[in-house]
Scaffold this active site. Sequence first.
Site, PDB file in Angstrom:
ATOM      1  CD  GLN A 132      22.293 -54.865 -15.142  1.00  0.00           C
ATOM      2  OE1 GLN A 132      22.126 -55.310 -14.002  1.00  0.00           O
ATOM      3  NE2 GLN A 132      21.843 -55.459 -16.210  1.00  0.00           N
ATOM      4  N   GLY A 133      23.711 -49.984 -15.002  1.00  0.00           N
ATOM      5  CA  GLY A 133      22.713 -48.910 -14.882  1.00  0.00           C
ATOM      6  C   GLY A 133      21.543 -49.132 -15.831  1.00  0.00           C
ATOM      7  CB  SER A 135      16.371 -50.792 -12.527  1.00  0.00           C
ATOM      8  OG  SER A 135      16.504 -52.142 -12.846  1.00  0.00           O
ATOM      9  CB  SER A 167      24.287 -54.644  -7.827  1.00  0.00           C
ATOM     10  OG  SER A 167      22.995 -55.177  -7.737  1.00  0.00           O
ATOM     11  CD  GLU A 249      21.162 -58.864 -14.904  1.00  0.00           C
ATOM     12  OE1 GLU A 249      20.818 -58.206 -15.906  1.00  0.00           O
ATOM     13  OE2 GLU A 249      20.983 -58.487 -13.745  1.00  0.00           O
ATOM     14  CD  GLU A 379       5.986 -62.450 -10.051  1.00  0.00           C
ATOM     15  OE1 GLU A 379       7.052 -61.842 -10.251  1.00  0.00           O
ATOM     16  OE2 GLU A 379       5.692 -62.951  -8.952  1.00  0.00           O
TER      17      GLU A 379
HETATM   18  C1  LIG Z   1      19.168 -57.572  -5.365  1.00  0.00           C
HETATM   19  C2  LIG Z   1      18.843 -56.759  -6.580  1.00  0.00           C
HETATM   20  C3  LIG Z   1      19.884 -56.292  -7.359  1.00  0.00           C
HETATM   21  C4  LIG Z   1      19.606 -55.527  -8.498  1.00  0.00           C
HETATM   22  N1  LIG Z   1      20.660 -55.027  -9.216  1.00  0.00           N
HETATM   23  C5  LIG Z   1      20.415 -54.221 -10.266  1.00  0.00           C
HETATM   24  C6  LIG Z   1      21.491 -53.612 -10.965  1.00  0.00           C
HETATM   25  O1  LIG Z   1      22.666 -53.804 -10.643  1.00  0.00           O
HETATM   26  N2  LIG Z   1      21.208 -52.782 -11.979  1.00  0.00           N
HETATM   27  C7  LIG Z   1      19.926 -52.530 -12.372  1.00  0.00           C
HETATM   28  O2  LIG Z   1      19.751 -51.793 -13.337  1.00  0.00           O
HETATM   29  N3  LIG Z   1      18.879 -53.079 -11.732  1.00  0.00           N
HETATM   30  C8  LIG Z   1      19.091 -53.923 -10.687  1.00  0.00           C
HETATM   31  N4  LIG Z   1      18.041 -54.478 -10.002  1.00  0.00           N
HETATM   32  C9  LIG Z   1      16.672 -54.124 -10.396  1.00  0.00           C
HETATM   33  C10 LIG Z   1      15.866 -55.249 -11.006  1.00  0.00           C
HETATM   34  O3  LIG Z   1      16.286 -55.489 -12.330  1.00  0.00           O
HETATM   35  C11 LIG Z   1      14.391 -54.832 -10.924  1.00  0.00           C
HETATM   36  O4  LIG Z   1      14.060 -54.802  -9.548  1.00  0.00           O
HETATM   37  C12 LIG Z   1      13.491 -55.775 -11.650  1.00  0.00           C
HETATM   38  O5  LIG Z   1      13.690 -55.720 -13.038  1.00  0.00           O
HETATM   39  C13 LIG Z   1      11.986 -55.483 -11.351  1.00  0.00           C
HETATM   40  O6  LIG Z   1      11.692 -54.147 -11.544  1.00  0.00           O
HETATM   41  P1  LIG Z   1      10.980 -53.282 -10.392  1.00  0.00           P
HETATM   42  O7  LIG Z   1      11.719 -53.495  -9.121  1.00  0.00           O
HETATM   43  O8  LIG Z   1      10.814 -51.899 -10.894  1.00  0.00           O
HETATM   44  O9  LIG Z   1       9.542 -53.969 -10.204  1.00  0.00           O
HETATM   45  P2  LIG Z   1       8.252 -53.709 -11.080  1.00  0.00           P
HETATM   46  O10 LIG Z   1       8.589 -53.792 -12.523  1.00  0.00           O
HETATM   47  O11 LIG Z   1       7.594 -52.456 -10.587  1.00  0.00           O
HETATM   48  O12 LIG Z   1       7.362 -54.959 -10.710  1.00  0.00           O
HETATM   49  C14 LIG Z   1       6.520 -54.990  -9.525  1.00  0.00           C
HETATM   50  C15 LIG Z   1       5.742 -56.294  -9.525  1.00  0.00           C
HETATM   51  O13 LIG Z   1       4.908 -56.354 -10.716  1.00  0.00           O
HETATM   52  C16 LIG Z   1       5.149 -57.557 -11.434  1.00  0.00           C
HETATM   53  N5  LIG Z   1       5.080 -57.303 -12.886  1.00  0.00           N
HETATM   54  C17 LIG Z   1       5.559 -56.215 -13.544  1.00  0.00           C
HETATM   55  N6  LIG Z   1       5.363 -56.346 -14.875  1.00  0.00           N
HETATM   56  C18 LIG Z   1       4.746 -57.543 -15.060  1.00  0.00           C
HETATM   57  C19 LIG Z   1       4.283 -58.256 -16.206  1.00  0.00           C
HETATM   58  N7  LIG Z   1       4.434 -57.756 -17.428  1.00  0.00           N
HETATM   59  N8  LIG Z   1       3.719 -59.474 -16.014  1.00  0.00           N
HETATM   60  C20 LIG Z   1       3.555 -60.002 -14.751  1.00  0.00           C
HETATM   61  N9  LIG Z   1       3.978 -59.356 -13.625  1.00  0.00           N
HETATM   62  C21 LIG Z   1       4.565 -58.148 -13.764  1.00  0.00           C
HETATM   63  C22 LIG Z   1       6.582 -57.955 -11.067  1.00  0.00           C
HETATM   64  O14 LIG Z   1       6.771 -59.352 -11.232  1.00  0.00           O
HETATM   65  C23 LIG Z   1       6.639 -57.539  -9.586  1.00  0.00           C
HETATM   66  O15 LIG Z   1       6.090 -58.533  -8.777  1.00  0.00           O
HETATM   67  C24 LIG Z   1      18.269 -55.255  -8.870  1.00  0.00           C
HETATM   68  C25 LIG Z   1      17.229 -55.744  -8.087  1.00  0.00           C
HETATM   69  C26 LIG Z   1      17.496 -56.480  -6.951  1.00  0.00           C
HETATM   70  C27 LIG Z   1      16.344 -56.978  -6.120  1.00  0.00           C
END
Ligand SMILES: Cc1cc2nc3c(=O)[nH]c(=O)nc-3n(C[C@H](O)[C@H](O)[C@H](O)COP(=O)(O)OP(=O)(O)OC[C@H]3O[C@@H](n4cnc5c(N)ncnc54)[C@H](O)[C@@H]3O)c2cc1C
Length: 395
Positions: A132-133, A135, A167, A249, A379
Amino acid sequence: MTDLDTFRDQTRAWLADNCPPEMREPVRSDKDVCWGGRRYDPAANPAQAAWLAAMAGKGWTVPDWPTAYGGGGLSPAETKVLREEMAAIRARNPLNSFGISMLGPALLKYGTEEQKLDHLPRIARGEIRWCQGYSEPNAGSDLAGLATSADDDRDDYIVNGQKVWTSYADEADWIFCLVRTSKASKQGGISFVLFDMASPGVSTKPILLISGYSPFCETFFDNVRVPKANRIHDENKGWDVAKYLLGHEREMISGMGLGTGGRNPLVEGAIATVGLDHDGRLADPLLRAQIAQFEVRARAFAAMSERFIDELKAGRAHPAQPSMMKYYGTELNKDRHELAMAAGGSDTLEWESDASRGGAAARAWLRTKANSIEGGTSEVQLGIIAKRILELPGA
Ligand SMILES: Cc1cc2nc3c(=O)[nH]c(=O)nc-3n(C[C@H](O)[C@H](O)[C@H](O)COP(=O)(O)OP(=O)(O)OC[C@H]3O[C@@H](n4cnc5c(N)ncnc54)[C@H](O)[C@@H]3O)c2cc1C
């Protein structure tokens, strides 16, 4: 005897004949899980390969998909019976697949007939492993801020940019990917495309987790040529597909809250550590109470999950439900592993010994920390629930 009773009897008999004993044992590690794909080696685990072939042959890797797309064509009631009968013998899931849990439902809703016939049967048979592409380094919770570009080149797009946390990108055959086809509007400039990870210009770099594993990657696209025929739904309408897929998902991730079913590793681990008293109860009353409280929550969640799946299949699910299930299921799974670590005592912190099966408990516990991040953070789920339940604008 109703038709459903007959179906149950036939299913039970078929499972008895076709589910190898090894596939009724609990999954011990990620290596035990069958993901299929071009690089899948059936000889590495013949029992697993036989189980996949038998289930795929019946269309039961995706029992409720139409038979024309490789599914079993079962009704929701029959699908439930199959799940119950598999759980009764503790049968493993024959195929773990982002194609089944994420892309498939989106293709069924938004794909053309040609796209469905091309991809769905191969997903059902486990021939293609998907990643899945979504993030990007600057687009996680704010996913619509994604910048990976897809420039128009007659029948193709030329894709450039970077994804992150993808992933199993280094093991996947194809990717379903969100790209920017217009800068005119944030959500309205996104398209949903599929392409082969072997395409020239695609590269991946694994990221190490605290669990010691590297199940996900940074993924780079450098002038990757993607046929427009691989776009799902209209150009600049990919956000609709993306959101629909995210609902599925989140439903899949919430399933972690259900645990492994059958045998209860939490209770077994506690018995092994503190033993039983003369009444056959767990010898530590505090731990006993904690496990009992947890089991009440877990059973309530399982019942709610069952109801939710029924409502979803009947098209009556509340729009906040996937987020509610995702939030609660992942918090529950984290609590389960916290409790398992507490119940197991200091031995569970073993990291590499044979006795600890390479630190399986500790690594699984650390892995659960990501449950409330992946698929959208807790969150963010709480924000969605508030908007959908209170019907605030901007959902
Ligand atoms: C094990 C794992 C597997 C994953 N696999 C995939 C995958 O296969 N493909 C893919 O595309 N992505 C994948 N992801 C990515 C995942 O979807 C993102 O990590 C997730 O959406 C959060 O984005 P971020 O890491 O950029 O955090 P950020 O968006 O930067 O968030 C940082 C912090 O700010 C808080 N925050 C942000 N916005 C808000 C808001 N509006 N209100 C309250 N709090 C907020 C969040 O809760 C978090 O605590 C994976 C992540 C993990 C951990």
